[in-house]
Design a protein around this motif. Sequence first.
Motif, PDB file in Angstrom:
ATOM      1  N   GLY A  82       1.099  -0.937   0.380  1.00  0.00           N
ATOM      2  CA  GLY A  82       0.183  -0.407   0.083  1.00  0.00           C
ATOM      3  C   GLY A  82       1.047   1.513  -0.081  1.00  0.00           C
ATOM      4  O   GLY A  82       0.485   2.216  -0.485  1.00  0.00           O
ATOM      5  N   LEU A  83       1.795   1.585   0.862  1.00  0.00           N
ATOM      6  CA  LEU A  83       3.095   2.207   0.962  1.00  0.00           C
ATOM      7  C   LEU A  83       3.491   2.484  -0.474  1.00  0.00           C
ATOM      8  O   LEU A  83       3.691   3.673  -0.682  1.00  0.00           O
ATOM      9  N   PHE A  84       3.796   1.572  -1.175  1.00  0.00           N
ATOM     10  CA  PHE A  84       4.958   1.340  -2.110  1.00  0.00           C
ATOM     11  C   PHE A  84       3.634   2.268  -3.766  1.00  0.00           C
ATOM     12  O   PHE A  84       4.665   3.077  -4.245  1.00  0.00           O
TER      13      PHE A  84
ATOM     14  N   LEU B  55       1.039   3.204 -13.644  1.00  0.00           N
ATOM     15  CA  LEU B  55       2.327   2.546 -12.975  1.00  0.00           C
ATOM     16  C   LEU B  55       2.073   2.013 -11.836  1.00  0.00           C
ATOM     17  O   LEU B  55       2.966   0.814 -11.522  1.00  0.00           O
ATOM     18  N   LYS B  56       1.564   2.170 -11.345  1.00  0.00           N
ATOM     19  CA  LYS B  56       1.628   2.424  -9.177  1.00  0.00           C
ATOM     20  C   LYS B  56       1.787   0.996  -9.350  1.00  0.00           C
ATOM     21  O   LYS B  56       2.316   0.750  -8.205  1.00  0.00           O
ATOM     22  N   TYR B  57       0.657   0.357  -9.441  1.00  0.00           N
ATOM     23  CA  TYR B  57       0.892  -1.208  -8.891  1.00  0.00           C
ATOM     24  C   TYR B  57       1.400  -1.765  -9.698  1.00  0.00           C
ATOM     25  O   TYR B  57       1.907  -3.133  -9.536  1.00  0.00           O
ATOM     26  N   VAL B  58       2.170  -1.507 -10.933  1.00  0.00           N
ATOM     27  CA  VAL B  58       2.974  -2.623 -11.256  1.00  0.00           C
ATOM     28  C   VAL B  58       4.238  -2.871 -10.390  1.00  0.00           C
ATOM     29  O   VAL B  58       4.518  -2.771 -10.328  1.00  0.00           O
ATOM     30  N   GLY B  59       4.798  -1.113  -9.720  1.00  0.00           N
ATOM     31  CA  GLY B  59       5.554  -0.829  -9.050  1.00  0.00           C
ATOM     32  C   GLY B  59       5.424  -2.042  -7.863  1.00  0.00           C
ATOM     33  O   GLY B  59       6.627  -1.763  -7.700  1.00  0.00           O
TER      34      GLY B  59
END
Length: 440
Positions: free
Chosen positions: A398-400, A412-416
């Motif tokens: 969640g933080l990332f 791209l946030k979920y991929v990261g």
Amino acid sequence: MPAWHRRLLLLAAGLLAALFICAPAAGASLHAGADSMYRQAPASVQAGEFQNRISGVLRGADGPIADVRITVTGEDFEGETTSGENGSWSIDVPQQGAYEVELDESTLPDGIELAEGQQNPRTVTFAGTTNVTTLFLFGEGIVTGTSNFLDTLVDRTVAGLSFGLLLALSAVGLSLIFGTTGLTNFAHGEMVTAGAVFAFGFAALGLPAFLAIVLAVLGGAALGFVQDAGLWKPLRQRGSGLIPMMIVSIGLALALRYIIQFNFGGATQQLPGAQGQMLNFGLISITRNNLTSLIVSLIAILLIAFLLLRTRIGKATRAVADNPALAAASGIDVDRVIRLVWVIGGALAALGGILWAYYRPGVSFNMGQQILLLIFAGVVLGGLGTVFGALLGSVIVGLFVEVSTIWLQADLKYVGALLIMILVLLFRPQGILGRRERIG
């Protein structure tokens, strides 16, 4: 009638009753609301007319910036608003797509200018959510202000903690089920969806929001009970392997998803109070709903920790997870423990789905599917079968996801987050809190 026929009828009747009873009472108004999403939008709208929202907070070195004009154009739509006293602003748009957001610099107070490199106007795009946030940074003399970056980092960290904890609710339930049965349950995402749909259905019946949420959590627990009693226990008694049972869970996920869509519809609907007020605590800006979600998640997780560590049923659950045969030989009713785990897992998934509906915000038939990979990522990252590992892994994910939006595109946030999981597992295959003997 053979016993397996009775069990199959029990499962079908239970699932259909649980989902049909929470179908909105006013079906016509629901479908009318869905149809309205695709109508031509007027040139300018007031907040609350549409289901999709673009929002942000304007903050300078001296605090919030009020009365600044923001315009949004795109998808045959044009709307404008001004920032409030706490610097927050939002514009509801008729459909998801690409929109151009422009800040009218002539309305900025004297001495405040956009920081160097800020795009104005800028293009924002919806990516699997009904709410898109865009931030403008300000600095003295058009220089990038460190305090503005710090504000953004703090806001994203708080949002990530809230998101990670609501993920943890579902991940803990999934981890409990895996730890006691070895089942990788791909239908867990639909249990998340069911919680939000139940809450919407009970609220549509005219019940107060708090009572609707409590009944929805109980509905999630009942769904877990029905699943185990009608499907998983008979499969365990027949000696079914874990791979066939995993494939069954995929089929169950598809069946539940489209049963929900048939009754609920394909439109995104809002729970009562979905658009929460923005609160400011020094450097921290957080919506009232996210703050409530964070507190509720913490309380629920602490209760689960107390249950597992300080009660007899918790010790029995840990014994079954560690060695079912030895636990049975010690006098523990393994089937009863597993049944309780399914009930708790269903309740936690339902609560996580309700909080996810407030976080997005919105209820849709596939909302659980959208975060299922993140739930699995939290479980695997923390360590398969370890409840506290699932908690830690989910918070990290969640933080990332939220903090990475400072540097990455929202798409791209979920991929990261999944990439971080892969990198960690390359160096520690058993996960952060997992044990080596669990691998293989």
